[in-house]
Design a protein around this motif. Structure first.
Motif, PDB file in Angstrom:
ATOM      1  N   UNK A  34       0.790  -1.156   0.024  1.00  0.00           N
ATOM      2  CA  UNK A  34       0.021   0.017  -0.015  1.00  0.00           C
ATOM      3  C   UNK A  34       1.008   1.180   0.019  1.00  0.00           C
ATOM      4  N   UNK A  35       0.375   2.212  -0.539  1.00  0.00           N
ATOM      5  CA  UNK A  35       1.147   3.538  -0.849  1.00  0.00           C
ATOM      6  C   UNK A  35       0.471   4.494   0.115  1.00  0.00           C
ATOM      7  N   UNK A  36       1.487   5.055   0.855  1.00  0.00           N
ATOM      8  CA  UNK A  36       0.820   5.947   2.020  1.00  0.00           C
ATOM      9  C   UNK A  36       0.027   7.172   1.584  1.00  0.00           C
ATOM     10  N   UNK A  42      -8.597   4.744  -5.766  1.00  0.00           N
ATOM     11  CA  UNK A  42      -7.744   5.515  -6.833  1.00  0.00           C
ATOM     12  C   UNK A  42      -7.237   4.433  -7.989  1.00  0.00           C
ATOM     13  N   UNK A  43      -7.082   3.127  -7.736  1.00  0.00           N
ATOM     14  CA  UNK A  43      -7.024   2.146  -8.695  1.00  0.00           C
ATOM     15  C   UNK A  43      -5.377   2.141  -8.981  1.00  0.00           C
ATOM     16  N   UNK A  60       4.661   2.148  -9.286  1.00  0.00           N
ATOM     17  CA  UNK A  60       3.086   2.367  -8.985  1.00  0.00           C
ATOM     18  C   UNK A  60       2.491   2.562 -10.611  1.00  0.00           C
ATOM     19  N   UNK A  61       1.484   1.388 -10.569  1.00  0.00           N
ATOM     20  CA  UNK A  61       0.595   1.366 -11.746  1.00  0.00           C
ATOM     21  C   UNK A  61      -0.847   2.127 -11.420  1.00  0.00           C
ATOM     22  N   UNK A  62      -1.018   3.085 -12.274  1.00  0.00           N
ATOM     23  CA  UNK A  62      -2.445   3.603 -12.392  1.00  0.00           C
ATOM     24  C   UNK A  62      -3.183   3.223 -13.403  1.00  0.00           C
ATOM     25  N   UNK A  63      -4.299   2.539 -13.255  1.00  0.00           N
ATOM     26  CA  UNK A  63      -5.079   1.720 -14.094  1.00  0.00           C
ATOM     27  C   UNK A  63      -6.177   2.827 -14.494  1.00  0.00           C
ATOM     28  N   UNK A  64      -6.384   2.842 -15.951  1.00  0.00           N
ATOM     29  CA  UNK A  64      -7.467   3.390 -16.541  1.00  0.00           C
ATOM     30  C   UNK A  64      -8.355   2.329 -17.172  1.00  0.00           C
ATOM     31  N   UNK A  65      -9.958   2.374 -17.004  1.00  0.00           N
ATOM     32  CA  UNK A  65     -10.499   1.303 -17.500  1.00  0.00           C
ATOM     33  C   UNK A  65     -10.690   1.070 -18.838  1.00  0.00           C
ATOM     34  N   UNK A  66     -10.449   2.226 -19.708  1.00  0.00           N
ATOM     35  CA  UNK A  66     -10.490   2.102 -21.172  1.00  0.00           C
ATOM     36  C   UNK A  66      -9.070   2.618 -21.871  1.00  0.00           C
ATOM     37  N   UNK A  67      -8.085   2.249 -21.196  1.00  0.00           N
ATOM     38  CA  UNK A  67      -6.764   2.701 -21.885  1.00  0.00           C
ATOM     39  C   UNK A  67      -6.432   1.859 -22.988  1.00  0.00           C
ATOM     40  N   UNK A  68      -6.052   2.394 -23.890  1.00  0.00           N
ATOM     41  CA  UNK A  68      -5.322   1.654 -25.033  1.00  0.00           C
ATOM     42  C   UNK A  68      -3.724   1.711 -25.011  1.00  0.00           C
ATOM     43  N   UNK A  85       1.549  12.218  -7.529  1.00  0.00           N
ATOM     44  CA  UNK A  85       0.417  11.541  -7.407  1.00  0.00           C
ATOM     45  C   UNK A  85      -0.799  12.226  -8.073  1.00  0.00           C
ATOM     46  N   UNK A  86      -0.812  13.538  -7.826  1.00  0.00           N
ATOM     47  CA  UNK A  86      -1.901  14.202  -8.357  1.00  0.00           C
ATOM     48  C   UNK A  86      -1.485  14.264 -10.002  1.00  0.00           C
ATOM     49  N   UNK A  87      -0.454  14.691 -10.392  1.00  0.00           N
ATOM     50  CA  UNK A  87      -0.111  14.569 -11.833  1.00  0.00           C
ATOM     51  C   UNK A  87      -0.638  13.299 -12.683  1.00  0.00           C
ATOM     52  N   UNK A  88      -0.216  12.241 -11.930  1.00  0.00           N
ATOM     53  CA  UNK A  88      -0.453  11.010 -12.711  1.00  0.00           C
ATOM     54  C   UNK A  88      -2.082  10.920 -12.607  1.00  0.00           C
TER      55      UNK A  88
END
Length: 295
Positions: A34-36, A42-43, A60-68, A85-88
């Motif tokens: 977990x990331x503090x 936040x997926x 860290x891997x930030x998931x988007x449900x419709x990412x190509x 974090x906020x930029x991602x």
């Protein structure tokens, strides 16, 4: 003289925040990292990846449900993941992409020491994590290097011949060229982007601020000139070194680039044989952003 200059460039290239701006813990129920400060909704997945150097880097891997596509983001030299974090979250939403980012060895909660070689081992390990954990293919990957992050970005981009794209944000020609206006590449230089860009075969987008007082815009212009497959560059009028994300044309141009890469993917679909031939880079031989201090 060479070693002194090289060591000086390396010293100025790595300025990890101290103390780190985040922490990593393990969930007692799931066993997942977990990331503090970032809640599960936040997926975002957290990974601890062992590199060829034996260091354990946090990604860290930030998931988007419709990412190509997936963006593999290498941040600047004075940041760690906690500051990004906020930029991602914004990039994921506006570009509809997954984002994988990581802290270099010696940054944040990553172990080891920040060196040029270690950054190369870091990005290789993270790329292999994307392949094994998320079944990612080169054709679905866009590398993104901000400032000193352009070093590991071009290192990997020069090795992946079916990579979808590469973005160079406030990039450097080389470490010593930020400090001195040299015309040739010395053996002791670091992050020799001026040489590696010639071996990159994917479409390259260069973004640079016209008022960048840390890395002159001439670095971005030269990289653009040397790129084999050029995409329309973005020269941000009035933009400095650490504030390009605040300009509306930044996200607009990035979205245009992502759309162009999607069209390119449709026109050049991956073949089954290419999938089977996917290489492992480990089998080969070996913001906030850059703040080089000038005299």
């Amino acid at each position: 003289m060479g070693n002194v200059t090289s060591n000086m460039a390396a010293k100025f290239a790595f300025l990890p925040p101290s103390p780190a701006t985040y922490g990593v813990s393990k969930d007692e129920e799931t066993g997942k990292l977990m990331f503090t400060g970032v809640t599960p909704e936040k997926s975002m997945d957290v990974h601890q990846i062992t590199t060829k150097s034996g260091n354990k880097v946090i990604a860290t891997f930030w998931k988007h449900p419709f990412a190509r596509f997936t963006l593999l983001y290498s941040h600047g030299n004075a940041a760690d993941l906690g500051q990004m974090v906020e930029l991602f979250i914004e990039l994921r939403a506006h570009l509809r992409v997954n984002i994988m980012s990581y802290d270099y060895s010696g940054y944040g909660a990553s172990t080891g020491k920040p060196t040029e070689t270690n950054t190369y081992h870091d990005i290789e390990a993270v790329y292999n994590c994307l392949r094994t954990e998320y079944d990612l293919k080169q054709e679905d990957l866009i590398l993104y290097g901000q400032s000193v992050g352009s070093g590991p970005t071009l290192y990997l981009a020069s090795r992946l011949k079916r990579l979808r794209g590469a973005v160079l944000h406030s990039a450097i020609l080389s470490g010593i060229r930020v400090l001195y206006p040299v015309k040739i590449t010395f053996w002791f230089d670091i992050f020799k982007n001026i040489d590696r860009i010639r071996h990159v075969t994917c479409p390259v987008l260069v973004i640079h601020g016209a008022k960048d007082e840390i890395v002159n815009m001439s670095h971005g212009k030269r990289l653009y000139e040397l790129a084999k497959d050029k995409y329309d560059p973005l020269w941000v009028k009035g933009g400095g070194h650490c504030n390009l994300e605040t300009y509306p044309e930044y996200i607009k141009h990035l979205r245009k680039y992502i759309n162009a890469m999607e069209k390119l993917a449709l026109n050049n679909p991956t073949t089954k044989q290419q999938d089977d031939d996917e290489p492992n880079v480990n089998e080969t031989k070996h913001n906030r952003c850059l703040r080089f201090r000038k005299k």
